[in-house]
Enzyme design. Structure first.
Site, short mmCIF file in Angstrom:
data_model
loop_
_atom_site.label_atom_id
_atom_site.label_comp_id
_atom_site.label_asym_id
_atom_site.label_seq_id
_atom_site.Cartn_x
_atom_site.Cartn_y
_atom_site.Cartn_z
N LYS A 53 64.77 135.01 -15.66
CA LYS A 53 64.43 134.59 -14.30
C LYS A 53 63.71 135.72 -13.56
O LYS A 53 62.72 135.50 -12.86
CB LYS A 53 65.69 134.16 -13.54
CG LYS A 53 66.25 132.82 -14.03
CD LYS A 53 67.66 132.52 -13.54
CE LYS A 53 68.20 131.23 -14.15
NZ LYS A 53 69.61 130.94 -13.83
N GLN A 97 74.51 133.81 -10.57
CA GLN A 97 74.54 133.25 -11.92
C GLN A 97 75.95 132.75 -12.25
O GLN A 97 76.94 133.48 -12.10
CB GLN A 97 74.07 134.31 -12.94
CG GLN A 97 73.95 133.80 -14.37
CD GLN A 97 72.90 132.70 -14.54
OE1 GLN A 97 71.87 132.68 -13.86
NE2 GLN A 97 73.15 131.77 -15.44
N ASP A 120 69.26 127.26 -5.57
CA ASP A 120 69.89 126.55 -6.70
C ASP A 120 70.34 125.15 -6.26
O ASP A 120 70.66 124.32 -7.10
CB ASP A 120 71.14 127.32 -7.15
CG ASP A 120 70.94 128.06 -8.47
OD1 ASP A 120 70.13 127.59 -9.29
OD2 ASP A 120 71.60 129.09 -8.67
N1 GUN Z 1 74.33 128.80 -15.04
C1 GUN Z 1 73.80 127.86 -15.86
N2 GUN Z 1 72.78 127.21 -15.25
C2 GUN Z 1 72.66 127.78 -14.02
C3 GUN Z 1 71.77 127.54 -12.94
O1 GUN Z 1 70.89 126.67 -12.97
N3 GUN Z 1 71.95 128.34 -11.86
C4 GUN Z 1 72.93 129.28 -11.80
N4 GUN Z 1 73.05 129.99 -10.68
N5 GUN Z 1 73.78 129.52 -12.79
C5 GUN Z 1 73.63 128.76 -13.90
#
Ligand code: GUN
Length: 297
Positions: A53, A97, A120
């Site tokens: 990311k 995350q 998110d």
């Molecule tokens: N863990 C797995 N997928 C995601 C996501 O799309 N966003 C976040 N913040 N954590 C994750």
């Protein structure tokens, strides 16, 4: 092999070009979209997602601000970073995350994220707005899946869509987006309590696998010509692979591709789309703030 391959990687590349144009436009106003990234602990999959990311942010001309905390951090230490991100003007979007270590109250952490920075789309306020079809941030993986379906010309109106998986971050929002009038699908959500899963999947014109179980969906469970989107990213041991594992989706690709009309691969399918939608949401957050500051929106 009969199915058309839905290359998330290629669609993501197209979208990232569109995003880069918006970033350049914001730069003329002196705005650099910034993403605050919080990683707690050393889960290898989470480290690799976060790294991907941040790399994508840099490639798009965006900024990322990373904070890593040890796995034994306290709830208050985690909340303090979120509050710091909330207050930082250089940060337009916040990514905590998931999963967080078990002793941390994930709900409380998510609820602390300022809704206008919740790129998110996980906060209760954003989830409520999404269901009510108000202006909001849609969670990145579901939004990415919908883009893949739309951009591949897969019909949605009046079709049977089956979502296998009921997580808060993928299955539930996906089902919700598919029933919107703009997509107009009839949606069934299957889960671990579903009896006779194939009886549902075989009726699906659009089948979305997001259960987190490698190879759960096989060709004999698929309606001929269906669109099959594989959200699963499962690490399976493979001594012949350099890292000792390989990524396998929730769909058994080879048997499914013989039957499906469209299919997305793993890797190179949904994964790059999730990251792209995160960039798009962060640019949107920066643009909204710039608009608000300049008195536009
Ligand atoms: N863990 C797995 N997928 C995601 C996501 O799309 N966003 C976040 N913040 N954590 C994750």
């Amino acid at each position: 092999m009969a199915a058309k391959i839905i290359e998330g990687k290629t669609i993501a590349k197209e979208m990232r070009e569109e995003i880069a144009k918006k970033v350049a436009q914001l730069a003329t106003q002196g705005v650099v979209p910034g993403l605050g990234v919080l990683l707690v602990g050393m889960d290898p999959a989470s480290i690799s997602y976060v790294t991907a990311k941040e790399k994508a942010c840099a490639e798009a001309g965006m900024a990322s601000f990373e904070r890593r905390l040890p796995a034994d951090s306290t709830q208050e230490e985690v909340l303090a970073v979120v509050r710091e991100f909330n207050a930082d003007d250089k940060i337009h979007g916040i990514l905590v995350q998931l999963p967080l270590p078990k002793h941390i109250d994930e709900r409380a952490v998510i609820a602390t994220i300022a809704p206008e920075k919740d790129v998110d789309g996980f906060t209760p306020i954003n989830v409520g707005r999404m269901i009510l079809e108000e202006s909001c941030y849609v969670p990145c993986t579901p939004a990415g899946v919908i883009e893949m379906i739309k951009r591949s010309g897969v019909p949605t109106s009046g079709v049977n869509a089956v979502v296998v998986g009921r997580s808060n971050i993928v299955g539930k929002p996906l089902a919700n987006l598919l029933i919107r009038k703009s997509l107009n699908a009839t949606v069934t959500i299957c889960h671990t309590g579903t009896k006779d899963l194939p009886s549902y999947t075989k009726k699906a014109d659009i089948l979305i696998a997001c259960a987190g179980r490698a190879g759960l969906i096989t060709g004999d469970m698929i309606k001929p010509g269906a669109c099959v989107i594989d959200v699963g990213v499962n690490r399976v041991e493979d001594p012949s692979a350099a890292k000792g594992f390989r990524l396998k989706g929730d769909v058994d690709f080879d048997s499914a591709a013989e039957v499906a009309g469209w299919i997305s691969p793993v890797p190179g399918g949904v994964g790059p789309m999730t990251i792209t939608l995160l960039l798009a949401n962060t640019v949107e957050a920066a643009a909204r703030k710039a608009g608000a500051v300049s008195g536009k929106a």
